[in-house]
Scaffold this motif. Sequence first.
Motif, mmCIF file in Angstrom:
data_model
loop_
_atom_site.group_PDB
_atom_site.id
_atom_site.type_symbol
_atom_site.label_atom_id
_atom_site.label_comp_id
_atom_site.label_asym_id
_atom_site.label_seq_id
_atom_site.Cartn_x
_atom_site.Cartn_y
_atom_site.Cartn_z
ATOM 1 N N THR A 1 0.836 -1.189 0.000
ATOM 2 C CA THR A 1 0.000 0.000 0.000
ATOM 3 C C THR A 1 0.870 1.238 0.000
ATOM 4 N N ALA A 2 0.301 2.337 -0.444
ATOM 5 C CA ALA A 2 0.991 3.628 -0.371
ATOM 6 C C ALA A 2 0.738 4.315 0.968
ATOM 7 N N ASP A 3 -0.138 3.762 1.793
ATOM 8 C CA ASP A 3 -0.546 4.382 3.050
ATOM 9 C C ASP A 3 0.136 3.686 4.232
ATOM 10 N N PRO A 4 1.145 4.315 4.834
ATOM 11 C CA PRO A 4 1.843 3.651 5.943
ATOM 12 C C PRO A 4 0.944 3.425 7.157
ATOM 13 N N ALA A 5 -0.026 4.302 7.383
ATOM 14 C CA ALA A 5 -0.934 4.118 8.524
ATOM 15 C C ALA A 5 -1.795 2.874 8.317
ATOM 16 N N GLU A 6 -2.274 2.659 7.096
ATOM 17 C CA GLU A 6 -3.050 1.456 6.793
ATOM 18 C C GLU A 6 -2.189 0.211 7.004
ATOM 19 N N ALA A 7 -0.962 0.247 6.498
ATOM 20 C CA ALA A 7 -0.060 -0.894 6.651
ATOM 21 C C ALA A 7 0.182 -1.193 8.130
ATOM 22 N N TYR A 8 0.356 -0.155 8.939
ATOM 23 C CA TYR A 8 0.602 -0.359 10.360
ATOM 24 C C TYR A 8 -0.627 -0.967 11.042
ATOM 25 N N GLU A 9 -1.814 -0.474 10.708
ATOM 26 C CA GLU A 9 -3.028 -1.016 11.316
ATOM 27 C C GLU A 9 -3.222 -2.485 10.954
ATOM 28 N N LYS A 10 -2.952 -2.845 9.706
ATOM 29 C CA LYS A 10 -3.070 -4.250 9.293
ATOM 30 C C LYS A 10 -2.016 -5.097 10.016
ATOM 31 N N ALA A 11 -0.817 -4.545 10.226
ATOM 32 C CA ALA A 11 0.224 -5.259 10.972
ATOM 33 C C ALA A 11 -0.224 -5.499 12.415
ATOM 34 N N ARG A 12 -0.827 -4.490 13.021
ATOM 35 C CA ARG A 12 -1.334 -4.648 14.397
ATOM 36 C C ARG A 12 -2.386 -5.748 14.467
ATOM 37 N N HIS A 13 -3.256 -5.776 13.454
ATOM 38 C CA HIS A 13 -4.291 -6.813 13.425
ATOM 39 C C HIS A 13 -3.646 -8.204 13.347
ATOM 40 N N LEU A 14 -2.675 -8.361 12.447
ATOM 41 C CA LEU A 14 -1.998 -9.650 12.323
ATOM 42 C C LEU A 14 -1.261 -10.017 13.607
ATOM 43 N N ARG A 15 -0.614 -9.039 14.212
ATOM 44 C CA ARG A 15 0.096 -9.316 15.465
ATOM 45 C C ARG A 15 -0.870 -9.853 16.514
ATOM 46 N N GLY A 16 -2.096 -9.341 16.515
ATOM 47 C CA GLY A 16 -3.104 -9.824 17.446
ATOM 48 C C GLY A 16 -3.494 -11.276 17.217
ATOM 49 N N LEU A 17 -3.214 -11.810 16.039
ATOM 50 C CA LEU A 17 -3.538 -13.205 15.738
ATOM 51 C C LEU A 17 -2.464 -14.183 16.205
ATOM 52 N N LEU A 18 -1.301 -13.674 16.586
ATOM 53 C CA LEU A 18 -0.256 -14.549 17.121
ATOM 54 C C LEU A 18 -0.737 -15.157 18.439
ATOM 55 N N ALA A 19 -0.558 -16.451 18.610
ATOM 56 C CA ALA A 19 -0.945 -17.105 19.859
ATOM 57 C C ALA A 19 -0.034 -16.667 21.001
ATOM 58 N N THR A 20 1.226 -16.452 20.687
ATOM 59 C CA THR A 20 2.215 -15.952 21.636
ATOM 60 C C THR A 20 2.875 -14.744 21.003
ATOM 61 N N ARG A 21 2.985 -13.660 21.768
ATOM 62 C CA ARG A 21 3.618 -12.437 21.265
ATOM 63 C C ARG A 21 4.788 -12.091 22.169
#
Length: 197
Positions: free
Chosen positions: A12-32
Amino acid sequence: MGNSVAYPVLRTADPAEAYEKARHLRGLLATRYAQVYVGAELRTVEDLRRMVRLIPDAFYDHAGMREDPATGEPLDFDADVRTATDAELAPELPLDFVHTELPDGVDGEDFVRAVGSGPASLQWEGCWPDEPELGSYGSPKYDAVQLVLNSDACDWDRQVTGVHTLYVHVTKWGDPGRAERLAAAIGGAVLGEPEQG
């Protein structure tokens, strides 16, 4: 972390969008894990100053090898980026750094806002949940979410200003099914061949 297999799941050209999607994926990790690995190549004095305000004790160095023109000997960068003047820093650019954690009070969103036009990376490690019914198991040594800014390469060695790429790292051998499911969880898709993480 070793050599994981990384799948690009969003560009994406939008770094804020990329960061929000990264946060969502991080939330899917069973262990962080608590650490956030960060690194950037800083192309301007302004970029450097912004980053030093966030991460003052990182080890900043020349991006690439520099040689003394007379002797051919390697040149070290030894200025203190916190106290050097703009005039002292400008001829040393670009500088880069890799750091193993963000300081207290600094989060990934702060880092994303501080990055200039040079390539940069944030990586959150952990372990994806086991999915025995799909033959997919988490790999604590290799699983991660990585946001690469201003690059379309997992190792962020290629600058592509304004292109931000989100990767999921899955095991040492790869797991395309898991990568596809993770991509779908953010409304994305696997965008090409896997890369070595």
